[in-house]
Design a protein around this motif. Structure first.
Motif, PDB file in Angstrom:
ATOM      1  N   SER A 232      -0.138   1.690  -1.649  1.00  0.00           N
ATOM      2  CA  SER A 232      -0.988   1.162  -2.477  1.00  0.00           C
ATOM      3  C   SER A 232      -1.141   2.094  -3.757  1.00  0.00           C
ATOM      4  O   SER A 232      -1.162   2.058  -5.054  1.00  0.00           O
ATOM      5  CB  SER A 232      -2.551   1.092  -2.043  1.00  0.00           C
ATOM      6  OG  SER A 232      -2.592   0.107  -0.939  1.00  0.00           O
TER       7      SER A 232
ATOM      8  N   GLN B  78      -4.830  -5.833  -2.465  1.00  0.00           N
ATOM      9  CA  GLN B  78      -4.799  -6.070  -1.214  1.00  0.00           C
ATOM     10  C   GLN B  78      -6.242  -6.857  -0.858  1.00  0.00           C
ATOM     11  O   GLN B  78      -6.161  -7.567   0.174  1.00  0.00           O
ATOM     12  CB  GLN B  78      -5.028  -4.513  -0.423  1.00  0.00           C
ATOM     13  CG  GLN B  78      -4.793  -4.334   1.223  1.00  0.00           C
ATOM     14  CD  GLN B  78      -4.651  -2.839   1.621  1.00  0.00           C
ATOM     15  OE1 GLN B  78      -4.284  -2.399   0.641  1.00  0.00           O
ATOM     16  NE2 GLN B  78      -4.414  -2.840   2.856  1.00  0.00           N
TER      17      GLN B  78
ATOM     18  N   ASP C  43      -0.228  -6.018  -3.389  1.00  0.00           N
ATOM     19  CA  ASP C  43      -0.196  -4.962  -2.311  1.00  0.00           C
ATOM     20  C   ASP C  43      -0.768  -5.961  -1.152  1.00  0.00           C
ATOM     21  O   ASP C  43      -1.736  -6.595  -1.168  1.00  0.00           O
ATOM     22  CB  ASP C  43      -1.464  -4.299  -2.866  1.00  0.00           C
ATOM     23  CG  ASP C  43      -1.662  -3.043  -1.980  1.00  0.00           C
ATOM     24  OD1 ASP C  43      -1.022  -3.158  -0.975  1.00  0.00           O
ATOM     25  OD2 ASP C  43      -2.293  -2.160  -2.268  1.00  0.00           O
TER      26      ASP C  43
HETATM   27 MG    MG Z   1      -2.786  -0.065   0.947  1.00  0.00          MG
END
Ligand code: MG
Ligand code: ATP
Lengths: 219, 836
Positions: free
Chosen positions: A47, A92, A165
């Motif tokens: 990330s 994410q 992500d």
């Molecule tokens: Mg991550």
């Protein structure tokens, strides 16, 4: 000359008294039309790398170059402008704005850019198969639907670089494949570059190149 | 326990902005309430101080039927004869003016009686050697002025007064100017009413201040072993119902009248501010809820806020008390100074803690009831549907407000001369303001939604700001109400200001258009000032060329309790200017002694046309027939008008404080004014044309609105705090969302603009709704006002004020929003997007 280049990029975080080295001299180059996936154990810095690539965070050392421009030399505002025109993010954790409808969420990058949104938004929403849900609020969607809305938002401005992500992390394998198809199609048809962080080996395998992030370095 | 405390303290220190905000929010509300407490204490303490200096060991005082020289001298022997009286001390306490004379330090020579101007109110105390039980050190040796009872020579000054007046000061008396050069100075007098005092022999004071065979007060020292309360009852019976027996420390009735109106108003406003403070503390707590263990945190924050608010309240009490003091100095010669006791600090701290703990409790309770599943899946956030329901409730509140306006119309009908009307009036006013405030609160998010719909598709950052207002209706309401009330108060007060000005101007130009006012005292609230026109000057005025006639009126303040005060006005002229609401205003009946009473008096004593009014006079209670009730606003309507001859018969001859000079044929008012000025009859003689009179009276009356303006400033501060804290907290809550906006390409300047536009829209909505509510509120107040002031001012809306204060409040809001907006624009994007 690649679309995105990372030269000797390092990133450290302070956690209490100790320094955590998230990235340590990362070298990376991605060309337009290329699909690269980024794998590595949790906490390896995937990330973080995406954040640096998109200019929403700054490296402690090294250079991030996008489209020939050194991101470190741009102001915060200039980087924001660059993102809304040329970089699409899929996070994410979706990060949809709960009080805006799906269509409004998707339209955000265009609205911020002062562009008329109607046609492109509807098309992109159709592309991710959410037309039925366009007027719903995020709270009324399932996890997979939210992720598709987030992808539509990343695609709507037809960016040159897509940073995703774990776009399939919360999805069952069938839905995950659908979502991934949308992203891959975009790379193939529009010639955007896609950098995708993932734990999913099957998803990673669809990329042209797989980078392994370990101990702050890619291999 | 210590660890517990430490953990809480650490959290407070780590969240400085949040803590400060919570504290400031609590403080704003506490400040107003505390200022009321401090003002009230200051009044009673100031009068108690005066009593301790003047009455010494005497716990009781006998006062007469009128505030000025109301005790007949014969009462003294009645008191002395009453069993249980150890000593009876007669005293004159005349309020007059002192003129610094030439060569005094600075200032313009105006007889305004205002603090700071060079002609200043002074208490002239007349005593003789019978006062020795009160002041043992009194110089009463053989040949001393007090012992011989001389009626000439300068009085004794305080050192402070000598400093203020300079060596050439002059004391104005009803009998002329008394030079103070060479007067004996006693620095111990500095402690009495701030040194604004002179002392002279009793006989001299009676001669100089028109109190022949009259006294102002008799102090009573009980004989050993006599119970004070028993003696008080015995004395009351002995001196007759037209005289009064008070505790020495009781404030003079006239002084408590103003306070009576001010305290409820300030208390109400303070509660309102506290409510806003509670909402803000609730906000702060809501954010820290994840961290749990809030009771102590809230308590500490409340304590800090309470103490901060107390300090603010004490500061606010300064100007409020100064306004009051100005009035009491003119009416009873006693200044009110700020007295700070521990009590308000305790009250303020308790209030702050109570407020914070209550807010925390509600906040925690709501968190417990929260639907966890809905929260986790982000459901249940369809706030955009909420405003539709709110419209209906808002409309209901609007309806209630309008009903309040209708009720206030009923309450003010016939000038509110019936008892039930005053209760109805208060209820109507309270109901109207609550209903309108709620209506503003409920409508604000709806209006924001409406603006958002109009806006859709244009600038995205402004649109997002609008959406934020719509989705947090509660917060939007709080900010809008805070903004709206600051504007509304300004609008209402300014409208009254305008209306008072117009009313006074039209009344004076209508009734006194044909004469000049010549006076040595200020035109308003000068009832008890004994610096009247000396008889010699009066005679000269009468014989000035161009003078066709000279009419004088007189006013006497009758009654010895604050609820029993009656203004008695005597007049010679043929004007009965005010509107009658019941009965008649027949001039020939008036000349035969049928009086007219104000609505306040009619309400208090249930008077109608044909009733008998009982009036206390120095020689007993007298009944006079009432021919009608009218809207005379003097003494807030607690007034009776009678012919001058009747007043003199009841109260004895009254030295004229002002006279109306009528010019002869062919002489204009301006010519006559020049004539009077050129005659140089008395340096303190003021000549005013009707226009000048109107403007000075109106300035004076409007200055009584000062506390309301102070209140308005306070609300401006509340608006500032409300917007600042709300936006900061909202910024903290929406951190991740703001991070997302930045990630998809929102620039710092756009983030800044988003928050600023949120504030600007709230300001504009608050201003607009506040102004609308204010129109209703003003109409309600305007209908009810005769109940409180005895007069109905014309309906005037100060439209310009809305513009001025609308802009001002908007600026305040924008300044308040600047910090949250700046913090939003400086957001660390990557960090804000991480899940903790
Ligand atoms: Mg991550
Ligand atoms: N703001 C921060 N403060 C402190 N440490 C941080 C911060 N951001 C990241 N880290 C640390 O840096 C390292 C890399 O984090 P990152 O989120 O990039 O990992 P990741 O590879 O994306 O993990 P995952 O697969 O679980 O999402 C981790 O050890 C993380 O704890």
């Amino acid at each position: 000359m690649g679309l995105l280049r990372l030269d000797g990029v390092s990133k450290r975080f302070r956690r209490g008294r100790e320094d955590v080295v998230a990235l340590d001299g990362v070298e990376l180059e991605i060309d337009a039309g290329e699909f690269v996936s980024l794998v590595g154990p949790s906490g390896s810095g995937k990330s973080t790398l995406l954040h640096l690539a998109g200019g929403i965070d700054q490296p402690d050392d090294g250079l991030v170059t996008f489209d020939g421009r050194d991101l470190g030399r741009l102001s915060v505002g200039e980087r924001a402008r660059l993102r809304r025109k040329k970089i699409g993010f899929v996070f994410q954790f979706f990060h949809l704005i709960p009080t805006l409808t799906v269509a409004e969420n998707v339209a955000l990058p265009l609205l911020l850019d002062g562009r008329r949104a109607d046609g492109a938004v509807a098309d992109t929403i159709a592309q991710v198969g959410l037309s039925e849900r366009a007027r719903h609020l995020p709270g009324e969607l399932s996890g997979g639907e939210m992720q598709r809305a987030a992808i539509a938002r990343a695609l709507v401005a037809r960016p040159r670089l897509l940073l995703a992500d774990e776009p399939t992390g919360n999805l069952d394998s069938a839905t995950g494949k659908e979502v991934l198809d949308v992203l891959v199609t975009e790379v193939l048809e529009v010639g955007a570059a896609l950098l995708m962080a993932t734990h999913d080996e099957r998803a990673a395998g669809r990329a042209g190149r797989v980078l392994n992030l370990r101990d702050g370095n890619v291999s | 326990m210590r660890l517990f405390l430490l953990l809480n303290l650490r959290r407070l220190v780590r969240q400085p902005v949040r803590t400060v905000l919570g504290a400031v929010a609590a403080a704003a509300g506490v400040a107003l309430v505390v200022s009321v407490a401090v003002t009230t204490t200051s009044v009673s303490r100031s009068f108690a101080d005066f009593a301790s200096h003047v009455a010494g060991p005497a716990p009781l005082r006998v006062v007469g039927a009128t505030s000025r020289g109301g005790l007949d001298e014969s009462v003294l022997s009645t008191v002395e004869r009453t069993p249980g009286v150890g000593a009876a001390v007669p005293m004159v306490q005349a309020v007059t003016l002192a003129d610094p004379g030439p060569g005094a330090p600075g200032g313009t020579r105006t007889v305004t009686g205002q603090t700071g101007s060079s002609v200043q109110p002074v208490l002239a105390v007349g005593i003789d050697c019978r006062a020795q039980p009160l002041v043992p050190s009194l110089p009463c040796g053989a040949g001393s002025a007090l012992a011989t009872g001389t009626t000439t020579g300068p009085p004794t000054l305080s050192a402070a007064l000598l400093r203020r007046l300079g060596p050439d000061g002059v004391l104005l008396t009803d009998d002329g100017r008394l030079p103070l050069r060479g007067a004996p100075v006693v620095s111990r007098l500095d402690a009495v009413v701030g040194g604004q005092v002179v002392v002279m022999p009793l006989a001299q004071s009676q001669a100089l201040f028109g109190r022949s065979h009259r006294l102002d007060v008799v102090y009573v020292v009980p004989s050993a072993g006599t119970h004070v309360e028993t003696l008080k009852q015995r004395l009351s019976a002995a001196v007759g119902p037209w005289n009064g027996v008070l505790r020495s420390t009781d404030p003079p009735p006239a002084a408590t009248v103003v306070l009576g109106g001010l305290v409820p108003l300030f208390g109400l406003m303070g509660l309102f501010a506290l409510a806003i403070g509670a909402v803000l503390v609730y906000d702060v707590i809501a954010i820290s809820l994840e961290e749990r263990r809030l009771d102590l945190e809230a308590g500490l924050m409340g304590l800090a806020g309470g103490l901060l608010g107390t300090v603010g309240g004490v500061a606010l009490a300064g100007p409020v008390t100064a306004g009051l003091s100005d009035f009491t100095r003119r009416t009873v010669g006693i200044a009110v100074t700020v007295h700070v006791t521990p009590a308000p600090f305790a009250v303020g701290a308790a209030l702050g803690v109570g407020l914070a703990v209550a807010a925390a409790w509600f906040s925690a309770r709501r968190a417990l009831r929260m639907d966890v599943a809905a929260e986790l899946s982000n459901r249940g956030l369809r706030d955009e549907t909420a405003p539709r329901v709110r419209w209906r409730r808002g409309a209901l509140c609007l309806g209630l407000g309008l009903a309040g306006v209708a009720l206030s119309w009923v309450a003010g009908f016939h000038g509110g001369m019936y008892t039930w009307q005053s209760h109805l009036g208060s209820v109507a006013l309270l109901g109207t303001s609550t209903a309108f405030a709620l209506a503003v609160a409920l409508a604000a998010p709806g209006v924001a939604l409406w603006v958002l719909r109009l806006w859709r598709g244009r600038n995205a950052s402004v649109g997002l700001g609008l959406a934020n207002l719509v989705r947090n209706p509660g917060r939007t309401s709080v900010m809008a109400v805070a903004v709206g009330s600051a504007v509304a108060i300004a609008f209402v007060v300014a409208s009254f200001d305008l209306s008072i000005h117009d009313a006074i101007t039209s009344a004076i130009t209508r009734t006194r258009n044909q004469s000049l006012r010549v006076s040595t005292t200020p035109p308003n609230n000068a009832l008890d000032i004994d610096a009247r026109i000396p008889p010699a000057v009066l005679t000269s005025l009468r014989h000035l060329p161009g003078v066709a006639g000279l009419e004088s009126g007189a006013v006497v303040g009758s009654g010895h309790t604050s609820s029993g005060l009656i203004g008695v006005e005597g007049q010679d002229d043929q004007n009965l200017p005010f509107d009658v609401v019941s009965g008649t205003k027949d001039l020939s009946a008036f000349d035969r002694g049928q009086v007219l009473v104000g609505v306040g008096l009619a309400r208090r004593l249930h008077l109608r046309a044909g009733s008998q009014l009982a009036l206390d006079t120095p020689t007993g209670t007298v009944r006079v027939p009432v021919q009608g009730v009218w809207l005379n606003g003097d003494f807030a309507g607690g007034v009776v008008n009678m012919p001058m001859s009747m007043l003199t018969a009841l109260y004895g001859p009254q030295p004229a404080g002002e006279v109306a000079l009528r010019p002869g044929p062919g002489v204009t008012l301006d010519q006559l004014a020049r004539e009077v000025t050129a005659a140089k009859l008395d340096p303190d003689l003021q000549v005013q044309t009707p226009t000048e009179l109107a403007s000075s009276v109106s300035t004076d009356v409007r200055s009584q609105l000062a506390p309301f303006w102070a209140l308005q400033r306070g609300l401006l501060l509340v608006a500032f705090v409300a917007v600042l804290s709300t936006l900061l907290l909202v910024g903290a809550q929406r951190r991740r969302e703001l991070g997302l906006l930045a990630a998809v390409g929102m620039r710092p300047s756009e983030l800044f603009r988003m928050v600023m536009s949120e504030a600007a829209v709230v300001a504009v909505i608050g201003v607009a709704l506040g102004a609308l509510g204010a129109i209703g509120q003003y109409e309600a107040s305007h209908e009810v006002i005769p109940i409180f002031i005895g007069y109905k001012d014309p309906f005037r809306l100060a439209g310009g004020t809305v513009v001025v204060y609308g802009v001002l409040v908007t600026l305040v809001v924008l300044i308040a929003a600047a910090l949250p907006a700046w913090r939003t624009s400086r957001l660390e994007v990557a960090a804000s997007l991480r899940y903790e």
